[in-house]
Scaffold this motif. Structure first.
Motif, PDB file in Angstrom:
ATOM      1  N   GLU A  61       9.638   2.460 -11.509  1.00 36.55           N
ATOM      2  CA  GLU A  61       9.716   0.872 -11.623  1.00 36.55           C
ATOM      3  C   GLU A  61       9.326   0.418 -10.043  1.00 36.55           C
ATOM      4  OE1 GLU A  61      10.882  -1.253 -13.739  1.00 36.55           O
ATOM      5  OE2 GLU A  61      11.305   0.397 -15.354  1.00 36.55           O
ATOM      6  N   CYS A  62       8.149  -0.228 -10.231  1.00 39.28           N
ATOM      7  CA  CYS A  62       7.644  -0.696  -9.050  1.00 39.28           C
ATOM      8  C   CYS A  62       8.108  -2.156  -8.462  1.00 39.28           C
ATOM      9  CB  CYS A  62       6.022  -0.543  -9.067  1.00 39.28           C
ATOM     10  SG  CYS A  62       5.523   1.082  -9.012  1.00 39.28           S
ATOM     11  N   PHE A  63       8.037  -2.195  -7.078  1.00 40.96           N
ATOM     12  CA  PHE A  63       8.007  -3.627  -6.277  1.00 40.96           C
ATOM     13  C   PHE A  63       7.258  -3.536  -5.440  1.00 40.96           C
ATOM     14  CE2 PHE A  63      10.966  -0.898  -4.219  1.00 40.96           C
ATOM     15  CZ  PHE A  63      10.744  -1.156  -2.871  1.00 40.96           C
ATOM     16  N   CYS A  64       6.644  -4.463  -5.031  1.00 40.72           N
ATOM     17  CA  CYS A  64       5.925  -5.016  -3.659  1.00 40.72           C
ATOM     18  C   CYS A  64       6.757  -6.046  -2.731  1.00 40.72           C
ATOM     19  CB  CYS A  64       4.648  -5.156  -3.778  1.00 40.72           C
ATOM     20  SG  CYS A  64       3.743  -3.730  -4.498  1.00 40.72           S
ATOM     21  N   LEU A  65       6.628  -5.863  -1.257  1.00 35.86           N
ATOM     22  CA  LEU A  65       7.372  -6.635  -0.488  1.00 35.86           C
ATOM     23  C   LEU A  65       6.269  -7.138   0.494  1.00 35.86           C
ATOM     24  CD1 LEU A  65      10.798  -4.972  -0.003  1.00 35.86           C
ATOM     25  CD2 LEU A  65      10.417  -6.990  -1.403  1.00 35.86           C
ATOM     26  N   GLU A  66       6.105  -8.328   0.865  1.00 36.65           N
ATOM     27  CA  GLU A  66       5.577  -8.620   2.249  1.00 36.65           C
ATOM     28  C   GLU A  66       6.146  -8.405   3.351  1.00 36.65           C
ATOM     29  OE1 GLU A  66       4.117 -12.622   1.918  1.00 36.65           O
ATOM     30  OE2 GLU A  66       2.217 -12.010   1.057  1.00 36.65           O
ATOM     31  N   LEU A  67       5.617  -7.726   4.338  1.00 34.82           N
ATOM     32  CA  LEU A  67       6.401  -7.520   5.679  1.00 34.82           C
ATOM     33  C   LEU A  67       5.543  -8.281   6.688  1.00 34.82           C
ATOM     34  CD1 LEU A  67       5.480  -5.345   7.681  1.00 34.82           C
ATOM     35  CD2 LEU A  67       6.135  -3.792   5.788  1.00 34.82           C
ATOM     36  N   TYR A  68       6.422  -8.794   7.413  1.00 34.35           N
ATOM     37  CA  TYR A  68       5.812  -9.207   8.982  1.00 34.35           C
ATOM     38  C   TYR A  68       6.546  -8.551   9.951  1.00 34.35           C
ATOM     39  CZ  TYR A  68       4.034 -12.756   6.031  1.00 34.35           C
ATOM     40  OH  TYR A  68       3.352 -13.900   5.125  1.00 34.35           O
ATOM     41  N   ALA A  69       5.653  -8.203  11.178  1.00 34.55           N
ATOM     42  CA  ALA A  69       6.247  -7.630  12.335  1.00 34.55           C
ATOM     43  C   ALA A  69       5.768  -7.975  13.407  1.00 34.55           C
ATOM     44  CB  ALA A  69       5.992  -6.000  12.001  1.00 34.55           C
TER      45      ALA A  69
END
Lengths: 304, 271
Positions: B171-179
């Motif tokens: 069960e996949c998910f993808c998230l955008e991350l900023y740093a």
């Protein structure tokens, strides 16, 4: 805008040049026959000193007062003196013709060469090279890389390279000075050689020879065609007859332009070194260019 | 102004070039960015993760891993040998050197990008391989119930799981991350240090904060220290020709390395 800029100040460039300069050395030798004498030499050549000046418009690197150190330098002269016979005179002539008693005849200088004169001329020649150079960024396609991947080539040390050479625009060799001591060195060597050659002769023979020749050292100098200026004679012998100075100039120009880059790096470049179980991270460097201005050298390029 | 006005050597990397370098690192060191349990990491060069791994041919040629293998996830309350399979991937990595022009930072990271800072935009994909109901029902029958110690002592801690629970999909998910990051110099290396991190649009806040905490810690301790570049390599092994050292921080060079004008800059002197 280029991805990478690498700038070296004139001081840093001088450091690069000194590293290059100190890695240059060569040995050479030659021999030849010049009428009444033969000569051979053996020389070791290296470079010292030198000052760097970066120039803009056009981009040039000026190198001046780059000392050419010729050390060791040995010159061996082989001289064929005219044969001289002393004695053989008739002391008691025969009344019937002929001679009953003769002095013994002694002939010398019958060999060829008669005397060999080794001269240690190490360090007596002061000379400089000056020139203007462009910096040529050239891509070295390593033939040993053929059939390999870039990573295989990395591990076997056969990567292609970006190389930066000093490409001569003009280059001069200046013979600054030949030390005055060369005259003494030559005369002493001649006397030593003559002593070795004639030392076995009776004193009267040596006196007679000296009288006959009017000074053997002068005879040898005459045969060597040394008129007054021994510096000029040595300069002609080494520089013109043997072409040593042209050899030095060509050697320096070739080494700088083709064989010894002032700076180089592998392509693709290992930006991360290999780690256990991990290959190095190799990044291709493209569009490499060089710019020189009055104060610095700038190498630019892109990451592919 | 000459680039070497305040040092003998100067090296700069434009952010575009640096992003190319990051792409090369990701394809040649994929195991630094891809994590999973053993079952999902197989077959070795066709792992069953959430995002397809692009890798350099040399990775396979030299038998390097694509994935760093992690232990199976324990199942709370379950004492058997099975654990859950999962994966975690950093699939995109884009940097933007000050002043920010490539990445629009979320408000949580207080845009605009501060001086001497780097913005990072990434994509994190992950997932758990969730077993079907019939599989878990079957495992119930195999459960070994460890009896309570009659002396009243606590049960021993369960052993870490050694086997994956079979399942058909992750069960996949993808998230955008900023740093935001800064560049530091340490023991002859240049590396990135994480200042702040933000995952976008996750609720509730506690979940978002927990995920951010986990990813931040992984970046700080696990990933960024391994992407450090030797200072000598920033100047293309110039140190093989002349002896150099980082220029000291002075009024003329207030930061070394510095991040400005969309470039990472390093100043070095001859020694």
């Amino acid at each position: 805008m280029a991805h990478i800029n690498l700038a070296a100040s004139e001081k840093a460039f001088k450091g690069l040049f000194e590293n290059l300069r100190d890695s240059l050395a060569v040995s050479t030798s030659d021999s030849g026959s010049f009428g009444p004498f033969t000569a051979s030499y053996s020389a070791g050549i290296r470079l010292e000193g030198g000052s760097i000046d970066l120039k803009d418009s056009p981009d040039e690197v000026h190198i001046s007062e780059l000392d050419v150190v010729i050390d060791p330098l040995t010159l061996t002269l082989g001289i064929d003196l005219p044969e001289i016979c002393v004695g053989g005179w008739c002391i008691i002539p025969s009344p019937f013709g002929g001679c009953w008693v003769r002095l013994p005849e002694i002939c010398i200088f019958s060999a060829n060469p008669d005397i060999t004169i080794p001269l240690d001329l190490s360090g007596i020649i002061t000379s400089e090279i000056s020139g203007a150079f462009d910096i040529d960024a050239s891509y070295f396609t390593n033939p040993a890389h053929a059939g390999m991947s870039d990573h295989q080539a990395f591990f076997s040390g056969n990567q292609h390279e970006w190389q930066f050479f000093l490409d001569p625009i003009w280059i001069d060799f200046d013979l600054i000075d030949i030390s005055d001591t060369v005259g003494n060195i030559l005369d002493s060597a001649i006397e030593f050689a003559i002593d070795g050659l004639l030392g076995w002769l009776p004193g009267w023979v040596r006196d007679a020879l000296s009288w006959l020749l009017g000074g053997i050292v002068d005879v040898v100098r005459g045969l060597l065609d040394i008129v007054d200026d021994i510096d000029e004679w040595l300069s002609d012998l080494l520089g013109v007859s043997f072409g040593l100075f042209d050899f030095i100039l060509t050697w320096v120009a070739d080494e700088l332009a083709k064989n010894f880059p002032i700076f180089k790096f592998e392509d693709p470049y290992p930006i991360l070194a290999p780690a256990p179980g991990q290959i190095p991270v190799l990044v291709p460097v493209l569009n490499v260019d060089v710019d020189i201005d009055e104060t610095e050298l700038i190498i630019s390029g892109d990451i592919g | 102004m000459p680039l070497t006005d305040h040092s003998d050597l100067f090296a700069s990397f434009h952010e575009d070039g640096f992003n190319h370098i990051i792409r090369h690192i990701m394809t040649q060191r994929p195991s630094l960015f891809n994590y999973s349990t053993q079952d999902l990491a197989s077959p070795k060069y066709e792992p069953r993760l959430c995002s397809k791994i692009e890798f350099h041919l040399a990775v396979q040629e030299f038998n390097n891993p694509l994935v760093t293998v992690l232990p199976y996830m324990p199942i709370i309350g379950y004492t058997g040998p099975y654990g859950l399979s999962y994966t975690f991937q950093l699939t995109e990595f884009l940097v933007d050197f000050h002043p920010g022009n490539l990445i629009t930072l979320p408000t949580e990271l207080n845009p605009p990008l501060n001086e001497q800072r780097i913005a990072l935009k990434g994509k994190v994909c992950g997932g758990v391989s969730c077993p079907e109901r019939e599989i878990t029902d079957k495992l119930i029958d195999e459960l070994i119930d460890i009896p309570q110690d009659p002396t009243g002592k606590d049960r021993p801690d369960p052993e870490p799981p050694t086997k994956p629970i079979p399942s058909r999909k992750v069960e996949c998910f993808c998230l955008e991350l900023y740093a935001t990051l800064q560049v530091i110099r340490s023991n002859g290396f240049i590396q990135l240090r994480l200042d702040g991190l933000e995952l976008v649009d996750i609720l509730p806040n506690g979940l978002e904060n927990s995920l951010e905490c986990y990813i931040s810690t992984s970046l700080r301790l696990g990933i960024l220290p391994k992407v450090r570049i030797a200072l000598n390599d920033l100047v293309f092994s110039m140190n093989d020709f002349i002896t150099i050292a980082p220029a000291p921080v002075t009024g003329d060079i207030p930061f070394n390395p510095s991040v400005s004008n969309n470039q990472l800059n390093a100043f070095l002197n001859l020694i």
